[in-house]
Design an enzyme around this catalytic site. Structure first.
Site, PDB file in Angstrom:
ATOM      1  N   GLU A  64     -27.996  94.128 -64.876  1.00 19.95           N
ATOM      2  CA  GLU A  64     -27.470  94.852 -63.706  1.00 19.95           C
ATOM      3  C   GLU A  64     -26.580  93.947 -62.837  1.00 19.95           C
ATOM      4  O   GLU A  64     -26.903  93.664 -61.695  1.00 19.95           O
ATOM      5  CB  GLU A  64     -28.638  95.347 -62.844  1.00 19.95           C
ATOM      6  N   PRO A  65     -25.459  93.492 -63.390  1.00 18.51           N
ATOM      7  CA  PRO A  65     -24.605  92.620 -62.579  1.00 18.51           C
ATOM      8  C   PRO A  65     -23.866  93.392 -61.485  1.00 18.51           C
ATOM      9  O   PRO A  65     -23.355  94.481 -61.730  1.00 18.51           O
ATOM     10  CB  PRO A  65     -23.599  92.074 -63.603  1.00 18.51           C
ATOM     11  N   GLY A  66     -23.850  92.845 -60.303  1.00 21.51           N
ATOM     12  CA  GLY A  66     -23.078  93.423 -59.206  1.00 21.51           C
ATOM     13  C   GLY A  66     -21.998  92.434 -58.808  1.00 21.51           C
ATOM     14  O   GLY A  66     -20.843  92.522 -59.218  1.00 21.51           O
ATOM     15  N   ARG A 126     -20.752  89.738 -44.400  1.00 21.60           N
ATOM     16  CA  ARG A 126     -21.465  88.637 -45.061  1.00 21.60           C
ATOM     17  C   ARG A 126     -21.525  87.342 -44.239  1.00 21.60           C
ATOM     18  O   ARG A 126     -22.600  86.756 -44.120  1.00 21.60           O
ATOM     19  CB  ARG A 126     -20.900  88.362 -46.459  1.00 21.60           C
ATOM     20  N   CYS A 132     -17.449  92.548 -30.419  1.00 17.40           N
ATOM     21  CA  CYS A 132     -18.126  91.885 -29.300  1.00 17.40           C
ATOM     22  C   CYS A 132     -19.465  91.291 -29.715  1.00 17.40           C
ATOM     23  O   CYS A 132     -20.534  91.739 -29.283  1.00 17.40           O
ATOM     24  CB  CYS A 132     -18.332  92.878 -28.169  1.00 17.40           C
TER      25      CYS A 132
END
Ligand SMILES: *Cc1c(COP(=O)(O)O)cnc(C)c1O
Length: 430
Positions: free
Chosen positions: A286-288, A325, A357
């Site tokens: 299941e590579p993302g 991220r 902000c």
């Protein structure tokens, strides 16, 4: 200047992918904009397909890493299956033309409505529910029995290995909320007759993300193999597949991630012909991030410069709502000007910050950038193809960016920039 990406680089001084200049796209579509390279998605997929070709396998793209239906379609047409974690992703995969027989449903909290949707998809239902607890198994059983169906299931095994990655993206330790312990799985298997709606076919694992060495994966594979062999002693019918999850890291900065060839060799060692298993197993992965991470950049425009004695701040038009991220994991993204002449001259310590902000709205701290970068110049935030747009929000009431796919020397918008009207859709004044 060379940048550490295979599919993006300077051509005649302009940052480009597949012969298309990113500035040209930004000029036409505006900023901020996510720009993806189709080749960059397909290249690691092909590498995995090649590495696993001796095995009965299915490579399921982790849709949560990049959920645009054009990307799902691109990968599905190249042979990938899909790993889903919600009814919303199931809907997307279906829209993109993916067949249920190539879908797996992971995730620690599935609702009955989502289970029903997946069970009824394309008549036969999805390839596998990756079930995370005996409680979830009981609920799924109930839903399946009510629909007079059998749910094909893999139990998610928590192998208790330390993936040595950021704690927020580590999922294979006992203390994490994910998966079931060996004892718990054995208990369930003893009571399988009590679940007439369940067809147990496999075991799955997923120990974490952005793994930079194969050692924790090898540990997990060894433990998984052992559990599978044990269970096959008990089961009336041996398990037919293992799902090894995703997690292979990519290069953001100076990291040296494992090669996909080595990763595939490890899979072969434990689950391929070399493993000499009594009952052969189909292998899912299941590579993302592995497929999406270095397939996209976020292009942003400089709004202005703030000069301080210690360093400068460049304020850009992308914010943490567009790419969270750095704020969430303090993760590193390379940042380069689209115009190569601005990469070298008069470098000064600079923070690249967004307009939101929050002090966490910062893409780079104390990095060297040219003092000539000014309002209207554009930058590319690199390695933003995974967990970029799919984690974007409307915080600060900012419309989410457009997405563009470059393929065969041409680009097209695969998601329009949101409008102000999009922002209030569904809201009611009274
Ligand atoms: C997030 C996730 C993946 C993908 O992880 P990457 O690190 O992006 O490869 C695979 N499987 C499961 C169950 C996940 O939750």
């Amino acid at each position: 200047m060379t940048i550490p990406l295979q599919f993006f680089g300077y051509e005649k001084g302009r940052l480009s992918t597949d012969g298309v200049s990113l500035a040209e796209i930004a000029h036409e579509v505006g900023t901020p904009v996510y720009i993806y390279s189709a080749e960059a998605f397909l290249s690691p997929l092909r590498e995995l397909q090649k590495g696993l070709k001796d095995l009965d396998h299915l490579i399921c793209f982790a849709v949560k890493s990049n959920s645009n239906i054009a990307i799902i379609k691109l990968l599905a047409e190249a042979g990938a299956g899909m790993d889903l974690v919600s009814g919303g992703e199931l809907f997307r995969a279906k829209k993109a033309g993916q067949h249920a027989s190539k879908m797996v449903f992971s995730g620690v909290g599935k609702t009955e409505a989502e289970m029903k949707m997946a069970l009824e998809l394309d008549v036969e239902g999805i390839f596998s529910f990756n079930v995370e607890s005996s409680h979830e198994l009981a609920v799924l059983n109930g839903v399946a029995v009510a629909l007079k169906r059998k749910a094909k299931v893999a139990l998610r095994f928590n192998p208790d290995v330390d993936a040595k990655t950021h704690p927020y993206i580590s999922t294979g330790l006992k203390k994490n909320k994910f998966g079931m312990q060996r004892k718990e799985i054995q208990e369930v298997v003893k009571r399988l007759e009590g679940y007439p709606g369940i067809d147990l076919r496999g075991i799955s694992i997923h120990i974490g993300s952005q793994l930079l060495t194969l050692a924790p994966l090898e540990d997990a594979f060894a433990r998984l193999q052992k559990v599978v062999l044990e269970l096959n002693e008990e089961l009336p019918r041996p398990l037919s597949f293992v799902d090894l999850g995703g997690g292979v890291g990519i290069r953001y900065d100076q990291e040296v991630p494992p090669t996909l060839a080595k990763y595939c060799a490890l899979v072969q060692k434990y689950f391929g012909k070399k493993a000499k298993l009594k009952y052969p197993l189909k292998v899912l992965i299941e590579p993302g991030r592995t497929l999406a991470g270095n397939a996209g950049v976020l292009v942003t425009e400089v709004l202005g410069r703030k000069q301080r004695t210690q360093k400068d701040f460049l304020v850009v038009d992308a914010g943490m709502n567009d790419l969270i991220r750095p704020a969430l994991y303090e993760s590193y993204h390379g940042i380069v000007p689209l115009n190569e002449t601005l990469t070298k001259k008069n470098l000064r310590k600079t923070n690249i910050v967004g307009p939101v902000c929050e002090s966490a709205d910062c893409f780079a701290t104390d990095r060297l950038f040219s003092t000539e970068l000014k309002k209207g110049d554009r930058l590319a935030i690199l390695s933003a193809g995974a967990y970029g747009m799919s984690m974007a929000s409307n915080y600060n009431s900012r419309p989410r960016p457009a997405e563009v796919l470059v393929r065969n020397g041409k680009f097209r918008v695969i998601r329009k920039r949101e409008t102000l009207e999009d922002l209030i859709r569904g809201e009611a004044l009274e």
